[in-house]
Design an enzyme around this catalytic site. Structure first.
Site, PDB file in Angstrom:
ATOM      1  N   CYS A  78       0.835  -1.209   0.000  1.00 17.40           N
ATOM      2  CA  CYS A  78       0.000   0.000   0.000  1.00 17.40           C
ATOM      3  C   CYS A  78       0.875   1.266   0.000  1.00 17.40           C
ATOM      4  CB  CYS A  78      -0.979  -0.065   1.165  1.00 17.40           C
ATOM      5  SG  CYS A  78      -2.433   0.935   0.842  1.00 17.40           S
ATOM      6  N   HIS A 176      -3.268  -4.836   1.669  1.00 16.65           N
ATOM      7  CA  HIS A 176      -2.565  -5.140   2.931  1.00 16.65           C
ATOM      8  C   HIS A 176      -2.545  -6.649   3.172  1.00 16.65           C
ATOM      9  CE1 HIS A 176      -2.195  -1.182   5.122  1.00 16.65           C
ATOM     10  NE2 HIS A 176      -2.997  -0.831   4.138  1.00 16.65           N
ATOM     11  N   GLU A 178      -0.845  -8.324   5.161  1.00 20.78           N
ATOM     12  CA  GLU A 178      -0.613  -8.680   6.570  1.00 20.78           C
ATOM     13  C   GLU A 178      -1.917  -8.726   7.357  1.00 20.78           C
ATOM     14  OE1 GLU A 178      -0.362  -5.729   5.368  1.00 20.78           O
ATOM     15  OE2 GLU A 178      -0.876  -4.225   6.876  1.00 20.78           O
TER      16      GLU A 178
HETATM   17  N1  GLN Z   1      -3.579   6.472   1.110  1.00 19.88           N
HETATM   18  C1  GLN Z   1      -2.317   6.146   1.711  1.00 19.88           C
HETATM   19  C2  GLN Z   1      -1.189   6.948   1.089  1.00 19.88           C
HETATM   20  O1  GLN Z   1      -1.376   7.728   0.252  1.00 19.88           O
HETATM   21  C3  GLN Z   1      -2.024   4.663   1.596  1.00 19.88           C
HETATM   22  C4  GLN Z   1      -3.009   3.890   2.439  1.00 19.88           C
HETATM   23  C5  GLN Z   1      -2.473   2.644   3.046  1.00 19.88           C
HETATM   24  O2  GLN Z   1      -1.270   2.409   3.131  1.00 19.88           O
HETATM   25  N2  GLN Z   1      -3.391   1.851   3.542  1.00 19.88           N
HETATM   26  O3  GLN Z   1      -0.059   6.776   1.444  1.00 19.88           O
END
Ligand code: GLN
Length: 193
Positions: A78, A176, A178
């Protein structure tokens, strides 16, 4: 082998637990000297602009970028995928990326209405689907020719967006892994290194 988990911000604790359940030594990375003892790194989810700022403030940016340029394997999830990519779309003006994998990533690319969702994902090399947990997830909008797309999300009208990509020993997911009680993607990362 010791895997460092970048622990400046965000969802790092579960990554550590999963890696340890696979029998791998881990350590939290918050300071430049902690990079010296690691053989691979996990960059977790969280807020990529905050992590970018904290990496710079903690003088971790340059040594981390150097280790990656020297070929240190990395798994970014992410926000971690945003940081490892080569281009950030809709980023904050002052946020940077490490350019370790040839993908262009749009922050918060699924918009507000669907800022969090779960979807079963077929993954190349795995016989059962992985539960993809997407939380204000980014969208991978472009991948370079050296990048393998290991999983894509069907977004209707015949189109699919890459959600799990690998280039050499850099693995990124926009979800994610994890959070789904499933160690298979961490295992896949460890197997690749
Ligand atoms: N929206 C977050 C960002 O821009 C990422 C979200 C996440 O890691 N769950 O970094």
């Amino acid at each position: 082998m010791t895997v460092g988990v970048l622990a400046l911000q965000g969802a790092f604790a579960l990554h550590q637990r999963i890696l340890e359940s696979l029998g791998v030594a881990t350590t939290q990375v918050r300071a430049p000297r902690e990079l010296a003892g690691i053989d691979a790194v996990v960059i977790p989810g969280g807020e990529s602009s905050t992590m970018s700022m904290l990496l710079e403030r903690g003088e971790l940016w340059e040594p981390l970028a150097e280790r990656l340029a020297d070929g240190m394997p990395a798994f970014g999830t992410c926000a971690g995928a945003i940081l490892l990519g080569r281009e950030i779309l809709d980023g904050r003006d002052d946020q940077r990326c490490l350019a370790a994998i040839d993908v262009a990533v749009r922050r918060n690319g699924y918009g507000r209405q669907v800022d969090s969702f779960e979807e079963p994902l077929a993954v190349a090399g795995l016989d059962r689907a992985v539960n993809g947990v997407f939380i204000r997830a980014p969208v991978i909008e472009a991948v370079g020719s050296g990048v393998e797309v290991l999983s894509s999300l069907d977004v209707g009208s015949g189109s699919a967006q890459p959600v799990l990509c690998r280039e050499r020993t850099i693995l990124v997911s926009t979800f994610h892994p994890e959070l789904s009680g499933d160690a298979r993607l961490h295992e896949m990362f460890l197997e690749s290194i």
